[in-house]
Design a protein around this motif. Structure first.
Motif, PDB file in Angstrom:
ATOM      1  N   ILE A   1       0.833  -1.218   0.000  1.00 13.13           N
ATOM      2  CA  ILE A   1       0.000   0.000   0.000  1.00 13.13           C
ATOM      3  C   ILE A   1       0.859   1.257   0.000  1.00 13.13           C
ATOM      4  N   GLN A   2       2.165   1.074  -0.132  1.00 14.92           N
ATOM      5  CA  GLN A   2       3.137   2.176  -0.206  1.00 14.92           C
ATOM      6  C   GLN A   2       2.977   3.127   0.972  1.00 14.92           C
ATOM      7  N   SER A   3       3.038   2.551   2.164  1.00 16.77           N
ATOM      8  CA  SER A   3       2.812   3.348   3.360  1.00 16.77           C
ATOM      9  C   SER A   3       3.847   3.038   4.427  1.00 16.77           C
ATOM     10  N   GLU A   4       4.194   4.055   5.200  1.00 18.27           N
ATOM     11  CA  GLU A   4       5.023   3.877   6.380  1.00 18.27           C
ATOM     12  C   GLU A   4       4.087   3.630   7.565  1.00 18.27           C
ATOM     13  N   LEU A   5       4.473   2.759   8.469  1.00 15.26           N
ATOM     14  CA  LEU A   5       3.597   2.406   9.590  1.00 15.26           C
ATOM     15  C   LEU A   5       3.768   3.330  10.789  1.00 15.26           C
ATOM     16  N   THR A   6       4.801   4.151  10.771  1.00 14.95           N
ATOM     17  CA  THR A   6       5.036   5.085  11.867  1.00 14.95           C
ATOM     18  C   THR A   6       5.219   6.492  11.307  1.00 14.95           C
ATOM     19  N   LYS A   7       4.737   7.473  12.064  1.00 19.21           N
ATOM     20  CA  LYS A   7       4.949   8.872  11.716  1.00 19.21           C
ATOM     21  C   LYS A   7       5.195   9.651  12.999  1.00 19.21           C
ATOM     22  N   PRO A   8       6.106  10.633  12.976  1.00 18.28           N
ATOM     23  CA  PRO A   8       6.394  11.414  14.169  1.00 18.28           C
ATOM     24  C   PRO A   8       5.137  12.082  14.721  1.00 18.28           C
ATOM     25  N   GLU A   9       4.945  11.967  16.023  1.00 16.05           N
ATOM     26  CA  GLU A   9       3.837  12.600  16.743  1.00 16.05           C
ATOM     27  C   GLU A   9       2.466  12.077  16.325  1.00 16.05           C
ATOM     28  N   VAL A  10       2.432  11.057  15.467  1.00 17.05           N
ATOM     29  CA  VAL A  10       1.163  10.432  15.066  1.00 17.05           C
ATOM     30  C   VAL A  10       1.086   9.037  15.667  1.00 17.05           C
ATOM     31  N   SER A  11       2.056   8.202  15.333  1.00 24.34           N
ATOM     32  CA  SER A  11       2.184   6.875  15.930  1.00 24.34           C
ATOM     33  C   SER A  11       3.622   6.418  15.821  1.00 24.34           C
ATOM     34  N   GLN A  12       4.180   6.041  16.955  1.00 24.55           N
ATOM     35  CA  GLN A  12       5.543   5.523  16.987  1.00 24.55           C
ATOM     36  C   GLN A  12       5.568   4.070  17.462  1.00 24.55           C
ATOM     37  N   SER A  13       4.404   3.459  17.469  1.00 21.90           N
ATOM     38  CA  SER A  13       4.302   2.064  17.896  1.00 21.90           C
ATOM     39  C   SER A  13       3.504   1.272  16.870  1.00 21.90           C
ATOM     40  N   VAL A  14       3.900   0.020  16.679  1.00 18.19           N
ATOM     41  CA  VAL A  14       3.191  -0.885  15.777  1.00 18.19           C
ATOM     42  C   VAL A  14       2.800  -2.123  16.590  1.00 18.19           C
ATOM     43  N   ILE A  15       1.523  -2.421  16.615  1.00 16.50           N
ATOM     44  CA  ILE A  15       1.016  -3.587  17.339  1.00 16.50           C
ATOM     45  C   ILE A  15       0.746  -4.705  16.341  1.00 16.50           C
ATOM     46  N   LEU A  16       1.377  -5.850  16.560  1.00 19.31           N
ATOM     47  CA  LEU A  16       1.141  -7.042  15.739  1.00 19.31           C
ATOM     48  C   LEU A  16       0.255  -7.982  16.542  1.00 19.31           C
ATOM     49  N   THR A  17      -0.888  -8.339  15.998  1.00 22.84           N
ATOM     50  CA  THR A  17      -1.802  -9.197  16.741  1.00 22.84           C
ATOM     51  C   THR A  17      -2.661 -10.009  15.784  1.00 22.84           C
ATOM     52  N   ARG A  18      -3.559 -10.785  16.345  1.00 21.67           N
ATOM     53  CA  ARG A  18      -4.462 -11.620  15.566  1.00 21.67           C
ATOM     54  C   ARG A  18      -5.689 -11.894  16.415  1.00 21.67           C
ATOM     55  N   VAL A  19      -6.713 -12.457  15.800  1.00 18.40           N
ATOM     56  CA  VAL A  19      -7.887 -12.875  16.561  1.00 18.40           C
ATOM     57  C   VAL A  19      -7.673 -14.306  17.036  1.00 18.40           C
ATOM     58  N   SER A  20      -8.389 -14.691  18.065  1.00 14.02           N
ATOM     59  CA  SER A  20      -8.254 -16.049  18.587  1.00 14.02           C
ATOM     60  C   SER A  20      -8.707 -17.069  17.549  1.00 14.02           C
ATOM     61  N   GLY A  21      -7.982 -18.164  17.473  1.00 16.47           N
ATOM     62  CA  GLY A  21      -8.354 -19.261  16.588  1.00 16.47           C
ATOM     63  C   GLY A  21      -8.325 -20.571  17.350  1.00 16.47           C
TER      64      GLY A  21
END
Length: 257
Positions: free
Chosen positions: A120-140
């Motif tokens: 999607i040609q996107s950065e996952l972090t931006k200053p003062e917007v989000s500096q954390s990336v959460i990796l998760t999933r739903v229960s299976g």
């Protein structure tokens, strides 16, 4: 004899690391997750390599393959999709290898969440917007998610979130995310990032359900959500500012007039 846990990357045969590709071409036995790793990845293997699809094998049957290779004194590559460190079910294999006295090594790979961000040609972090990336999933059925790590609880942070295996659970995921994220928060769905059949949806938390058909997004879909995905937010790091001094670049201050 040694077992190499190799990250195959997200799918494209040329997104495996050089080390991983070299190992595939040097061992006599390769165990691979046929339901997740495309067969094109096996082109890196040498002719005559024993290829074993683990999709229908339980852990004891896989262990038997390692024991057989140990008796023959041959190295093995265990090829996992993405990176072995994330939802790889490698820890239980390592425990068994240790009990058998078999040496092993881990070779990291490109994860599907970074491949989805690239798609999607996107950065996952931006200053003062989000500096954390959460990796998760739903229960299976195979792996339950602890209640403290439920999507509804994690959404309180409003950080960038990458939700693995999200396709069949969009309605529940959207309901949980909507407890904390504004409805205009950007959302992307990426199915099989980097595969030939890659599919992308981009919208918002408020539009994703009405824009997508129920059942149209399969299990191997990554959902990305967060304000950092908004390309209209032009937040910039100071790192490359002409006025920013750091260890490798010193900015000379102008003399006062």
């Amino acid at each position: 004899m040694k077992v190499y846990f190799v990250g195959a990357g997200p799918g494209a045969a040329d997104l495996i690391t050089l080390r991983g590709a070299r190992l595939l071409g040097s061992v006599s036995m390769v165990l691979y997750a046929g339901s997740l790793v495309p067969t094109g990845m096996l082109d890196h293997c040498a002719p005559g390599t024993e290829l074993i699809d683990t999709a229908e094998l339980d852990l004891e049957q896989q262990q038997a393959c390692y024991v057989r290779a140990q008796a023959a004194g041959t190295d093995v590559v265990r090829l996992h999709s993405g990176d072995p460190a994330i939802y790889g079910a490698t820890a239980e294999q390592m425990r068994r290898l240790e009990a058998l006295g078999i040496e092993y090594e881990i070779v990291p790979g490109v994860s599907s969440f970074t491949a989805a961000a690239a798609a999607i040609q996107s950065e996952l972090t931006k200053p003062e917007v989000s500096q954390s990336v959460i990796l998760t999933r739903v229960s299976g059925r195979a792996s339950a998610v602890p209640e403290l790590e439920s999507i509804a609880r994690l959404a309180e942070h409003r950080a960038t979130m990458c939700i693995f295996l999200s396709g069949p659970h969009l309605k529940k995921i959207v309901a949980d995310l909507s407890l904390h994220y504004p409805l205009d928060t950007p959302v992307s769905l990426v199915y099989r990032a980097s595969w030939p059949e890659q599919k992308i949806y981009q919208g918002t938390l408020g539009t994703v359900l009405q824009d997508t058909k129920r059942g149209a997004w399969n299990l191997t879909t990554m959902m990305l959500i967060g304000a950092a995905l908004d390309k209209n937010i032009a937040a910039e790091s100071s790192l490359y500012s002409k006025d920013f001094t750091h260890l490798f670049r010193v900015v000379k201050k102008k003399d006062a007039a």
